[in-house]
Design a protein around this motif. Structure first.
Motif, PDB file in Angstrom:
ATOM      1  N   MET A   1      42.535  42.541  47.357  1.00 60.93           N
ATOM      2  CA  MET A   1      41.620  41.509  47.843  1.00 60.93           C
ATOM      3  C   MET A   1      41.108  41.888  49.229  1.00 60.93           C
ATOM      4  O   MET A   1      41.881  42.272  50.097  1.00 60.93           O
ATOM      5  N   GLY A   2      39.834  41.764  49.392  1.00 59.35           N
ATOM      6  CA  GLY A   2      39.261  42.168  50.662  1.00 59.35           C
ATOM      7  C   GLY A   2      39.350  41.065  51.697  1.00 59.35           C
ATOM      8  O   GLY A   2      39.607  39.923  51.385  1.00 59.35           O
ATOM      9  N   ILE A   3      39.160  41.496  52.926  1.00 57.92           N
ATOM     10  CA  ILE A   3      39.151  40.526  54.028  1.00 57.92           C
ATOM     11  C   ILE A   3      37.738  40.499  54.595  1.00 57.92           C
ATOM     12  O   ILE A   3      37.122  41.542  54.790  1.00 57.92           O
ATOM     13  N   SER A   4      37.242  39.330  54.823  1.00 54.76           N
ATOM     14  CA  SER A   4      35.914  39.226  55.406  1.00 54.76           C
ATOM     15  C   SER A   4      35.987  38.267  56.592  1.00 54.76           C
ATOM     16  O   SER A   4      36.761  37.335  56.597  1.00 54.76           O
TER      17      SER A   4
ATOM     18  N   HIS B   1      26.722  38.467  50.392  1.00 53.70           N
ATOM     19  CA  HIS B   1      28.087  38.588  49.881  1.00 53.70           C
ATOM     20  C   HIS B   1      28.088  38.946  48.404  1.00 53.70           C
ATOM     21  O   HIS B   1      28.926  39.731  47.955  1.00 53.70           O
TER      22      HIS B   1
ATOM     23  N   MET C   1      29.806  42.080  46.645  1.00 56.02           N
ATOM     24  CA  MET C   1      30.800  41.918  45.581  1.00 56.02           C
ATOM     25  C   MET C   1      30.454  42.750  44.360  1.00 56.02           C
ATOM     26  O   MET C   1      31.317  43.394  43.759  1.00 56.02           O
TER      27      MET C   1
ATOM     28  N   ARG D   1      31.547  46.263  44.375  1.00 59.69           N
ATOM     29  CA  ARG D   1      32.961  46.612  44.425  1.00 59.69           C
ATOM     30  C   ARG D   1      33.541  46.541  43.023  1.00 59.69           C
ATOM     31  O   ARG D   1      33.029  45.846  42.158  1.00 59.69           O
TER      32      ARG D   1
ATOM     33  N   ARG E   1      36.951  42.372  44.140  1.00 57.89           N
ATOM     34  CA  ARG E   1      35.813  41.510  44.472  1.00 57.89           C
ATOM     35  C   ARG E   1      36.163  40.303  45.343  1.00 57.89           C
ATOM     36  O   ARG E   1      35.429  39.971  46.257  1.00 57.89           O
TER      37      ARG E   1
ATOM     38  N   THR F   1      37.238  38.054  48.275  1.00 56.51           N
ATOM     39  CA  THR F   1      37.510  38.263  49.689  1.00 56.51           C
ATOM     40  C   THR F   1      38.053  36.964  50.263  1.00 56.51           C
ATOM     41  O   THR F   1      37.782  35.880  49.747  1.00 56.51           O
ATOM     42  N   SER F   2      38.820  37.132  51.327  1.00 52.26           N
ATOM     43  CA  SER F   2      39.389  35.934  51.929  1.00 52.26           C
ATOM     44  C   SER F   2      39.301  36.033  53.440  1.00 52.26           C
ATOM     45  O   SER F   2      39.091  37.108  53.996  1.00 52.26           O
ATOM     46  N   GLN F   3      39.422  34.919  54.070  1.00 47.02           N
ATOM     47  CA  GLN F   3      39.420  34.877  55.530  1.00 47.02           C
ATOM     48  C   GLN F   3      40.375  33.797  55.966  1.00 47.02           C
ATOM     49  O   GLN F   3      40.281  32.646  55.556  1.00 47.02           O
TER      50      GLN F   3
ATOM     51  N   ASP G   1      35.586  34.231  45.678  1.00 50.17           N
ATOM     52  CA  ASP G   1      35.780  35.099  44.517  1.00 50.17           C
ATOM     53  C   ASP G   1      34.612  34.901  43.559  1.00 50.17           C
ATOM     54  O   ASP G   1      33.615  34.253  43.894  1.00 50.17           O
TER      55      ASP G   1
END
Lengths: 99, 629, 263
Positions: free
Chosen positions: B1-4, B50, B54, B57, B62, B64-66, B86
């Motif tokens: 999971m990506g970080i944004s 975004h 996504m 990727r 795909r 991402t979380s913050q 997501d």
């Protein structure tokens, strides 16, 4: 002569002074009664000083006298101030505390 | 999971708009609406950015979380305020900001004459921010904040013209009925915390496998109550019709395209709960099925164009809820129908607003007629939406609604036949009442009031309608083509085995189209053949009267909830007065009594105080005497 | 008296004699202080009790305190009391009738109980040894002993109490001070008032009391030339106190105009 006799007389004078504070209306007499109570306490101090054989009691009585003098000076000034505004030295006339 | 780090700006932008417009006061009157529209548009642009990121990727990378900040930290209970973007949330983000921006543009013209236009735009921005928080929150608690936020925005916007008591009452009704649902959501959160110790989506999804089915069922039912409240589903459906008191763009954005679909989002997001709780899932299906028929029936008797559309919204969301209740085979189709519905229903509402704009705010369809000559653009865009909701190929509704009907037939067992039939009947009734709306509004003879001069709306209004019409045409195919949306969303849902196909897709489509044709024919037969009265006929059958009264929903609520509630309140007030206040007052009386008793001592005479001191000294000496002896 | 007190202090029996004479007298005087009506009498009785206490102090080897008691209390404090008494004067508060209902019985009962319990406690308290006496502590002299303690062990309380004394003096001044409510009139202003006033009758000053009357005391009004008394010749405070006498009292019933011829 038993020194504790002085203690009895001290207790009696103290009690008389306390009654005087309650029953007399003239503020100056009330003050004198308070002085009487302080003096009665002083007599106890002096007597205990004698019983214990050291001078601490006398020193304490001396301090009491000074404090009593302060109290008299301020108290009489208050009486004079009240008398000026109310033309009365009766403690009952200064009864505004309840309002 | 990506970080944004830029997710939060999706929410911050519209929220800042709301804050500036509300706090800035009249100074922002001149340019407030432009700022609000620009901020909503930039939020959409950010969402689109975004999406592109996504798409580029691989599927598992795909989401991402913050993490924003540590929110609650009590003992073993930790909640971080965080955002999660997501595949599911991005659909909503784009729908909310996209449709939202179009409606902002539309409102610039629609609300031009209103002296509170700035406030209106502030509330719209507030709604966008709250709705984005709802779909972006990474835990039930964050979702709850957004959930309440959209409730607030909805309340404020329904009652926007609160100088009319009826409108203010409508907003209150919506608010109160929504609170029932909100209680459901908070109970669901409590159940999650009590049984699983976590309230984040990922945490609950992980724990769902180790949790008892009873707890999951309870949580599912509570989530369903929440969804029913927000999405106007049976039995909490009664507020939506009255919510049409708000300005038409509000009805389009909040009560058609976005907020009322929050229930669908909630159930889809909680798929891990419902997949493990078959009873709750069955209830979801039942609620959806009842509502889709219920809403459609109400729609047939409405003369108010907005209320007819509201009934239709209720019914269409019933389809979506039903689809989510079908489990993994239905989620993607529910979302697909949600998106296409967002386009065509928002478009139709805007069309209704455009008609009202040209007809001096008249909402009674019996006083319309023959408007196609006067409002050609509105007619065409509305007509496209109409064809889309009917499910005529190749319009959007055809793909999404057919998929739901198909899924219903394929869900297996007796249930499948019942559900399939219900969805087909719903489609027929939908065709009937939507055709009725079309005929009463655009065809037939003029039944206008005197002095009404219909005219086409300015370009600021028809442009968003046109864009939405394009969406109503294309979105269905784009999402259906090559199973695009299904594949996009499938990583989020658990895999499911192949279902036996009860009916071939082509057969389902043919059946659905047949039903639609029947509905349209009845409507044409009934409303084209003879002239429609401009006043609703009174001597009608019992059934018509029953349907006109919204199937007695308000009377039912009043009799079974409001009156007993009032009685209960009266009883509680009495109890409170006698028992609670009574004991408090008794304490007070005791205090007063002892106080006034002791007050006699406080006579102001110094000598009596001295006597009290003497008595105190006596007591002291007496105590010493007792102790010594 | 001091020498006598010192002497009776030395031995048991004389001290007892002194005690049993002065002690009851002090108690009686204290009681009388409560019972007499006039505050001045109370003050005199109070002074007597204080002198008796001074004797008791000296008899108990507290010579310094005994002297201080006489000088400070009887001499200074009681005189201050008398001074204020004279200033404030006599009023209704000297009356012994009780105005607050039930206060006197309560006070007397409480006091009797208090005194009784106190005496009873004292009677039951036992020291377990004889009094030590102060002959050892007073070896270098009583004043030296107290002075040594005051400036060594009790020096801090001593300083604090001196600060208290100064504060009390200042406080008394602040309390008794009364700012003028009007500007003091100048001599010029007084002169103008006298001659531009309502009448010129008093321009030459008020008549002096008594002088033109048949009695020359200050409390008798003067007689005006027409024979009527002039009340404004008597001091206002005497008038207010009702101490002004009637000039008629001194009227001669018959004036003998005949002068006895000298033979």
């Amino acid at each position: 002569m038993d020194a504790s006799n002085y203690l009895y007389i001290s207790a009696l004078l103290f009690t008389i002074g306390a009654v005087g504070v309650v029953v007399r209306r003239n503020a100056i007499v009330v003050f004198m009664c308070i002085e009487l109570m302080l003096n009665a306490a002083n007599l106890s101090f002096v007597t205990f000083s004698r019983i214990n054989g050291n001078l601490d009691g006398q020193v304490m009585a001396f301090f009491t006298m000074v404090v009593a003098a302060c109290e008299v000076v301020v108290g009489l000034a208050i009486i004079v101030a009240i008398y000026r505004s109310r033309r009365s030295a009766s403690v009952d006339d200064a009864s505004l505390l309840k309002r | 999971m990506g970080i944004s780090t830029s997710l939060v700006y999706l929410i911050v932008l519209p929220f800042a708009g709301a804050a500036i417009l509300l706090l800035g006061g009249r100074r922002t009157d001149k340019w407030g609406h432009l700022l609000a529209t620009a901020l909503s548009g930039s939020s959409f642009a950010l969402g689109a950015y975004h999406l592109i990121q996504m798409v580029n990727r691989p599927a598992e990378m795909r989401p991402t979380s913050q993490k924003l900040f540590e929110w609650i930290s009590v003992g073993s209970f930790n909640v971080d305020a965080g955002l999660l973007l997501d595949q599911l949330s991005i659909c909503f983000v784009l729908l909310i900001t996209g449709v939202g921006t179009l409606i902002h543009i539309y409102s610039i013209a629609y609300m031009a004459e209103d002296r509170d236009r700035r406030r209106f735009f502030a509330y719209l921005n507030l709604f966008i921010a709250a709705m984005l928080l709802l779909v972006l929150g990474d835990s039930y608690l964050s979702l709850y904040v957004g959930w309440e936020g959209v409730g607030l925005a909805s309340y404020l916007l329904i009652g926007f013209w609160n100088q009319k008591p009826a409108y203010a009452t409508a907003s209150k009704k919506a608010f109160v009925m929504n609170r029932v649902g909100d209680m459901g959501l908070s109970l669901a959160i409590m159940i999650a915390f009590a049984t699983m110790g976590t309230v984040s989506f990922s945490g609950v999804a992980e724990q769902a496998h180790h949790t008892s089915e009873a707890a999951l069922t309870a949580m599912g039912v509570m989530l369903l109550v929440a969804a029913a409240g927000k999405s106007a589903q049976f039995p909490l459906q009664a507020w939506l019709g009255d919510a049409m008191a708000g300005p038409t763009p509000v009805s389009a954005l909040i009560h058609a395209a976005t907020m009322v679909t929050a229930g669908v989002y909630l159930i889809t997001r909680s798929n891990f709960v419902f997949d493990a709780a078959p009873i709750a899932q069955l209830l979801v299906v039942i609620v959806g099925a009842i509502t889709l028929i219920f809403g459609a029936l109400i729609g047939t008797a409405k003369d108010d164009i907005k209320k007819a559309l509201a009934a239709s919204t209720m019914s269409q969301i019933g389809y979506m809820i039903l689809a989510t209740g079908l489990g993994p085979i239905g989620y993607a189709f529910a979302i697909m129908h949600l998106i296409t519905h967002g386009f065509f229903k928002a478009g139709m509402f805007l069309g209704a607003g455009s008609v009202m704009h040209g007809m001096n705010d008249e909402v009674n369809m019996r006083k319309y007629g023959a408007l196609r000559h006067f409002m050609p653009i509105t007619f065409i865009t509305f007509g496209i939406g109409y064809l889309a909701i009917l499910g005529v190929p190749p319009f959007a509704g055809f793909y999404s609604k057919d998929m739901i009907i198909e899924s219903a037939f394929n869900s297996g067992g007796v249930q499948a036949i019942i559900l399939g039939s219900l969805t087909l009947i719903g489609a027929a009734i939908t065709a009937f009442y939507m055709t009725r709306v079309m005929i009463l509004t655009f065809a037939g003879t003029k039944r206008w009031d005197e002095g009404v001069e219909p005219h086409e709306s300015p370009w600021l209004m028809w442009l968003p309608m046109a864009v939405l019409a394009v969406g109503s045409v294309t979105s269905g195919y784009l999402l259906y083509h090559d199973k695009a949306l299904y594949k996009w969303l499938s990583p989020l849902f658990e895999d499911h085995g192949e279902h036996e196909e009860l009916l071939k897709p082509i057969v389902v489509s043919a059946l659905a189209l047949t039903m639609v044709a029947i509905g349209v024919s009845i409507a044409i037969y009934k409303y084209m053949r003879e002239n429609v009265d401009s006043i609703a006929p009174v001597d009608v059958s019992f059934i018509t009267k029953f349907v006109r009264k919204d199937l007695m929903q308000d009377q039912f609520n009043e009799k079974f909830f409001m009156r007993p509630g009032q009685l209960l309140t009266k009883g509680l007030v009495k109890t409170e007065d006698v028992v609670v206040d009574g004991s408090v007052r008794a304490v007070a009386r005791m205090a007063i009594g002892s106080g006034s008793g002791l007050r006699g001592l406080q006579n102001g005479f110094v000598r009596s105080y001295a006597a009290l001191i003497l008595i105190g000294a006596l007591a002291l000496i007496a105590a010493i005497w007792v102790v010594v002896s | 008296m001091m020498q006598l007190a010192l002497e009776v202090g030395q031995t048991a029996t004389p001290e007892a004699v002194m005690f049993w004479i002065l002690g009851p007298l002090a108690v009686v005087a204290a009681l009388a202080m409560l019972l007499v009506k006039k505050a001045v009498h109370s003050a005199i009785l109070m002074a007597f009790v204080m002198v008796v206490l001074a004797v008791f102090y000296i008899a108990q080897d507290a010579v310094f305190l005994g002297i201080v008691q006489v000088v400070v209390y009887t001499g200074a404090v009681m005189m201050l009391f008398l001074f204020i008494l004279m200033l404030v004067g006599v009023d209704s508060s000297d009356s012994l009738t009780e105005t607050i209902k039930g206060l006197r019985p309560i006070a007397i009962t409480a006091a009797l109980g208090f005194g009784g319990l106190m005496v009873s406690l004292l009677g039951r308290a036992t020291l377990g040894r004889d009094a030590v006496g102060l002959s050892a502590a007073n070896a270098d002299g009583n004043v030296e002993g107290i002075g040594y303690l005051l400036f060594s062990r009790f020096v801090w309380p001593f300083e604090v109490i001196s600060a208290l004394l100064v504060t009390a003096a200042l406080g008394a001044m602040v309390l008794a001070h009364q700012p003028r409510s009007s500007k003091k009139s100048t001599q010029r202003q007084q002169s103008i008032n006298r001659f531009r006033g309502e009448s010129l009758a008093t321009a030459a000053g008020l008549p002096a009391p008594g002088v033109y009357a048949r009695h020359n005391a200050v409390d008798v009004p003067a007689l005006l030339p027409d024979g009527t008394p002039a009340p404004n010749s008597v001091n206002a405070s005497l008038k207010a106190r009702g101490d002004m006498l009637d000039s008629n009292t001194f009227d001669l019933k018959k004036i003998s105009t005949q002068v006895e011829e000298e033979k």
